[in-house]
Write an enzyme that holds these catalytic residues in place. Structure first.
Site, short mmCIF file in Angstrom:
data_model
loop_
_atom_site.label_atom_id
_atom_site.label_comp_id
_atom_site.label_asym_id
_atom_site.label_seq_id
_atom_site.Cartn_x
_atom_site.Cartn_y
_atom_site.Cartn_z
CB ILE A 125 -18.20 12.20 28.69
CG1 ILE A 125 -19.44 13.07 28.45
CG2 ILE A 125 -18.50 10.95 29.47
CD1 ILE A 125 -20.49 12.41 27.60
N GLY A 126 -16.66 15.23 28.54
CA GLY A 126 -16.12 16.14 27.52
C GLY A 126 -15.94 17.53 28.08
CE1 TYR A 130 -21.86 27.33 24.62
CE2 TYR A 130 -20.26 26.62 22.99
CZ TYR A 130 -21.56 26.76 23.40
OH TYR A 130 -22.57 26.31 22.59
CG ASN A 132 -17.28 21.52 32.06
OD1 ASN A 132 -16.17 21.27 31.62
ND2 ASN A 132 -17.51 22.52 32.89
CB VAL A 133 -20.08 17.13 27.46
CG1 VAL A 133 -21.17 16.17 27.01
CG2 VAL A 133 -20.03 18.33 26.53
CG ASP A 243 -15.06 23.09 14.87
OD1 ASP A 243 -14.00 22.88 14.23
OD2 ASP A 243 -15.10 23.08 16.12
N1 LIG Z 1 -24.03 13.55 22.68
C1 LIG Z 1 -22.84 13.28 23.17
N2 LIG Z 1 -22.55 12.04 23.59
C2 LIG Z 1 -21.33 11.77 24.09
N3 LIG Z 1 -20.33 12.64 24.18
C3 LIG Z 1 -20.55 13.90 23.78
C4 LIG Z 1 -21.81 14.29 23.26
N4 LIG Z 1 -21.75 15.60 22.93
C5 LIG Z 1 -20.51 16.00 23.23
N5 LIG Z 1 -19.78 15.00 23.75
C6 LIG Z 1 -18.37 15.04 24.19
O1 LIG Z 1 -18.09 16.31 24.74
C7 LIG Z 1 -17.06 16.98 23.97
C8 LIG Z 1 -17.35 18.47 23.94
O2 LIG Z 1 -18.62 18.68 23.36
P1 LIG Z 1 -18.86 19.82 22.30
O3 LIG Z 1 -17.82 19.65 21.22
O4 LIG Z 1 -20.28 19.78 21.87
O5 LIG Z 1 -18.59 21.11 23.19
P2 LIG Z 1 -18.04 22.54 22.77
O6 LIG Z 1 -18.01 23.39 24.00
O7 LIG Z 1 -18.84 23.09 21.66
O8 LIG Z 1 -16.61 22.10 22.27
P3 LIG Z 1 -15.54 22.80 21.35
O9 LIG Z 1 -14.78 23.73 22.23
O10 LIG Z 1 -14.69 21.61 20.91
O11 LIG Z 1 -16.21 23.49 20.24
C9 LIG Z 1 -17.07 16.27 22.62
O12 LIG Z 1 -15.82 16.30 21.98
C10 LIG Z 1 -17.50 14.86 22.98
O13 LIG Z 1 -16.37 14.08 23.34
#
Ligand SMILES: Nc1ncnc2c1ncn2[C@@H]1O[C@H](COP(=O)(O)OP(=O)(O)OP(=O)(O)O)[C@@H](O)[C@H]1O
Length: 577
Positions: A125-126, A130, A132-133, A243
């Site tokens: 989903i994301g 660094y 993948n979610v 951020d």
């Molecule tokens: N608890 C959650 N429930 C649903 N979707 C989520 C959740 N946490 C994160 N996501 C999805 O995953 C994406 C990436 O998560 P996150 O921003 O925490 O990762 P990151 O590696 O720190 O990203 P960035 O490079 O943007 O800083 C989010 O934009 C969101 O769409």
């Protein structure tokens, strides 16, 4: 697959230890070889099949994050040399792999193991810088959760630093408007760690970019109240988020907003005056002091971003969508005025000589946003103060006229039920639509029926670019490089040094790159025009007709340009159901 449990799930810890006794892989490569024969659970194989496909493609993210990290000087953890990170299991350490104890002992202190195969991964989903979610089901509770996966298989210290800092920060926080870290799952066999979060259906950027969703004043108040309450808690706990932007404000099906993504957050002590990096906050939401190179700053950085979001929610689109740091600063000066002489003297900002305009810019927030509810203007004025000390704290903002004047904030539960919408979905849909248009365009051109550009959708919100400072720097580099290539389409983009007119005030009559003059109808408030609709069709819109014509839409720059985003999009397509 190895595993660790969040505090709540201690019952499974012995189970987990039993598994470990039989596994104990000495290093990641051996772990991989053994995985296929050792792991029979169908749930695990589903997870690994997805992971395997992603491992190869995930390299770009780590490289990106490593580049980002070079600019980040304020880590909270020290990381041992890579050769000490062998994935040997240390059963004395509550079932944690010793490599994880070595690098993130403080972060995982008092937490106990949870079995990884008690989660069923459902969908990706994301995609973060660094990580993948994934959406997953917790097979013990039946709850849907989000699993944020951080990989360490190439023994990169930076991923560990970011992950450890995020865990440390998250563990300090406990508030209904801050995402809750519910547990950790290690995956020794594939050298990754999963952070378990409650699952959130939407993010604010995704909702704001949905056609048909126009927030009413009570709804804007409802979201802002929750954002400021979450920020108030972070700041009271000595945490700067660094951020704040729509895609990091997650919203659940009950309308509850939670601040997420603490990957750039830091603990700070206003008394200590520890220097911090200025290379944080997504460009459109980055305050002037950071653009001017400040290394001593505080809660004001988050409050500036909150001010940008408030104005964005009321106007229906991002208020300062700069493409480079120079252009961003220019947009800020044009809207908020340039810093006063006293401020320049007091702040002694590193980039003063570079960016100090020859003539001052006049502040014009009230004229620009004259269609906003009048009670919102003092709050926007305060949050968008050039001098961070003049910005309201979150507590003061919550007590401001905006929230105590009718119409009051609605109850989160009374918000319309939107279809799931995340910024990434909007980006992907938009990319797919563009791809389809391109295909159709080619076909139509063959038959001589090319559609006119007049069919392009009108403008509203545009998801922010992946604009951490480093990505922006890459964009700038790319633009400079492609300037040299006369055949390249992107030559229309000016190089950063010609971009914007910092140092030369631009007349509000729109001779400069962007107009923020009072006559600029692009800032008419959207909230009074139509009521919110629960059955909205999400579709991202462009940044404004005039901007599109001049090929200055930051989105197109990012979409065309940035290989990382392209990788994300490609990958996402290949996983879409
Ligand atoms: N608890 C959650 N429930 C649903 N979707 C989520 C959740 N946490 C994160 N996501 C999805 O995953 C994406 C990436 O998560 P996150 O921003 O925490 O990762 P990151 O590696 O720190 O990203 P960035 O490079 O943007 O800083 C989010 O934009 C969101 O769409």
């Amino acid at each position: 697959m190895g595993c660790v449990l969040g505090k709540q799930s201690q019952s499974s810890s012995s189970d987990c230890r039993r598994r470990r006794n039989s596994e104990a892989p000495p290093n990641p490569s051996r772990a991989r070889l053994r995985r296929s024969s050792d792991e029979s659970s169908s749930v695990v194989s589903v997870i690994d099949a997805v992971d395997g496909a992603m491992d190869v493609k995930g390299m770009g993210g780590r490289r990106q994050q490593q580049r980002k990290a070079r600019h980040t000087s304020d880590f909270l953890v020290s990381v041992p040399a890579p050769e000490t990170w062998r994935m040997t299991l240390d059963l004395k350490q509550k079932g944690w792999p010793s490599w994880l104890m070595a690098v993130a002992g403080e972060a995982i202190r008092d937490w106990t193991p949870r079995l990884a195969n008690t989660f069923q991964k459902l969908d990706r989903i994301g995609q973060g810088t660094y990580s993948n979610v994934y959406k997953a089901r917790d097979l013990l509770t039946g709850k849907t959760v989000a699993l944020k996966k951080v990989r360490f298989d190439n023994l990169e210290p930076e991923s560990l630093k970011f992950m450890a800092r995020e865990i440390l920060v998250l563990r300090k926080l406990d508030h209904p408007n801050v995402i809750k870290l519910e547990g950790l799952v290690t995956s020794r066999m594939s050298s990754s760690l999963y952070l378990v979060f409650e699952y959130m259906e939407h993010d604010l950027a995704g909702l704001a970019a949905c056609q048909g969703i126009k927030f009413t004043e009570p709804q804007v108040k409802c979201y802002m109240k929750q954002l400021l309450s979450g920020l108030e808690h972070c700041h009271k706990q000595g945490v700067l988020h660094r951020d704040i932007k729509g895609s990091n404000l997650l919203i659940d099906s009950e309308g509850i907003l939670k601040i997420a993504d603490f990957g750039l957050a830091t603990s700070y002590d206003p008394e200590q005056k520890k220097p911090l990096t200025s290379r944080v906050v997504t460009l459109w939401y980055r305050p002037p002091e950071l653009l001017l190179g400040a290394t001593h700053y505080g809660i004001g950085v988050d409050l500036w971003s909150a001010g940008c979001i408030l104005a964005e929610l009321l106007s229906g689109k991002p208020i300062m969508p700069g493409r480079t740091e120079v252009e961003q600063l220019h947009k800020i000066f044009k809207l908020c005025g340039s810093p006063s002489e006293e401020y320049w003297k007091k702040s002694k900002l590193p980039n003063e000589t570079l960016f100090k305009p020859q003539q001052p810019y006049k502040r014009c927030i009230a004229e620009t946003f004259k269609y906003f509810p009048s009670s919102s203007l003092p709050l926007i004025e305060s949050l968008l103060s050039i001098d961070p000390e003049e910005r309201n704290t979150a507590t003061a903002a919550l007590n401001s006229e905006f929230f105590i004047t009718e119409p009051y904030a609605c109850n989160p539960s009374s918000l319309p039920k939107y279809p799931p919408s995340k910024e990434i979905d909007v980006k992907l849909r938009d990319e797919e639509a563009r791809r389809q248009r391109n295909i159709a365009g080619k076909v139509n051109t063959v038959y001589g029926t090319r559609r006119s550009k007049g069919h392009e959708r009108p403008t509203r919100a545009v998801p922010a670019p992946e604009a951490n400072a480093e990505i922006q720097a890459n964009l700038d580099k790319w633009r400079v490089l492609t300037q040299r290539n006369a055949k390249c389409k992107s030559e229309k983009f000016p190089p950063p040094h010609q971009d914007g007119a910092v140092g030369h005030p631009v007349d509000a009559s729109n001779k400069g790159p962007v107009s923020f003059g009072a006559s600029d109808s692009s800032f008419n408030s959207s909230i009074f025009n139509s009521k919110s609709s629960g059955s909205s069709k999400c579709s991202r819109q462009a940044g404004g007709p005039s901007r599109r014509k001049t090929n200055r839409d930051p989105r197109s720059a990012v979409t065309k340009v940035h290989p990382r985003l392209q990788t994300i999009l490609n990958r996402r397509h290949s996983f879409s159901p």
